[in-house]
Design an enzyme around this catalytic site. Sequence first.
Site, PDB file in Angstrom:
ATOM      1  NE  ARG A  78      -4.268  -1.332   0.167  1.00 40.36           N
ATOM      2  CZ  ARG A  78      -4.436  -2.343  -0.693  1.00 40.36           C
ATOM      3  NH1 ARG A  78      -3.501  -2.610  -1.582  1.00 40.36           N
ATOM      4  NH2 ARG A  78      -5.534  -3.061  -0.665  1.00 40.36           N
ATOM      5  CG  HIS A 107      -3.013  -0.950  -7.200  1.00 37.55           C
ATOM      6  ND1 HIS A 107      -3.482  -0.331  -6.079  1.00 37.55           N
ATOM      7  CD2 HIS A 107      -3.003  -2.269  -6.903  1.00 37.55           C
ATOM      8  CE1 HIS A 107      -3.766  -1.230  -5.144  1.00 37.55           C
ATOM      9  NE2 HIS A 107      -3.477  -2.430  -5.635  1.00 37.55           N
TER      10      HIS A 107
HETATM   11  C1  GLV Z   1      -5.231  -5.106  -4.076  1.00 37.69           C
HETATM   12  O1  GLV Z   1      -4.510  -4.175  -3.895  1.00 37.69           O
HETATM   13  C2  GLV Z   1      -5.713  -5.944  -3.026  1.00 37.69           C
HETATM   14  O2  GLV Z   1      -5.411  -5.659  -1.866  1.00 37.69           O
HETATM   15  O3  GLV Z   1      -6.409  -6.911  -3.299  1.00 37.69           O
END
Ligand code: GLV
Length: 311
Positions: free
Chosen positions: A226, A274
């Site tokens: 994160r 991401h």
């Molecule tokens: C994606 O970032 C997840 O946590 O599934």
Amino acid sequence: MRKLAVVHHRFREWVPALSEAEPRLEVRGWHPREVGDDPWLADAEGLFVWRIPQGLIPRMPRLAWIQNSGAGLDHLVREAIPAGIPITRADGQFGLWMARYTAGHLLSEAQRLDECRIAQAERRWAARLVPEDLTGKVALIHGFGRIGRQIGRALRELGLEVHGFVRTPRADGEFPVHAGRELPQWLGGARVLVLCAPLTDETRGMVDAGLLAQAHGGLTLVNVGRGELVVEADLLAALDRGQLGRAVLDVFSQEPLDPASPLWDHPKVVVTPHHAGVSMPGAIIPDILENLRRFAEGLPILNPVDRGLGY
Ligand code: GLV
């Protein structure tokens, strides 16, 4: 038939996949921006979701199970969800994807692919362009559950010496696993630090000026966890001072990353959108199948997350 509501930006994909996985459920889906106050929701006892739209939970008085569509739960544990409702997560094949991501970016560096391409474009036989030998170099993986371990296995295959870091280490037959608080003392000798820990009160901002003071110009940071694990200003300062070699970032405090962010054009930063762990129904459903069955049969849900811990 028990009702399972799917509130997800890719609900069109998930609804048929979940219905097929457990045909004894009535499954209906909405895009998070379009979920209104359909009376069907008031009757649904299950919710398959990524981000919970504001005001949805109070409209689901019979809710008895929340299945998160992914691995990280930081956004869910911040919601006002009645304590008795079990929340479960799923990491599907994220470990495999994130292992490829980490290995790919590390290898691109070690094999000096950017320089090779430049030499090629110049028709230059760059005989001195020797790849870096990763054998015996140290990889630190912070967050050593299923995902971290799979990343560790991939890096071990590439010749690195892998160390896992967790909140509470237990005896481990496969890798040396240490307590997260020991991380600073390992940084000086490490080649790569991979972040794949859950975002909790303990891990938020863990990569800050204090930790980075222990790093060095030969260290690459890979963040597939994160964005908030890292204090961005401290990271930029460390890169600029040569206190960190490179940062490969797949996650950011604000996503999508602001077009004005200095990260975009920093020469020592790699920005990816991401995409390190891709959640496809085919990969996630095997993880949640047992709970889908149990939900259909009215049995207690297995392995709910510990909301206090945040994972
Ligand atoms: C994606 O970032 C997840 O946590 O599934």
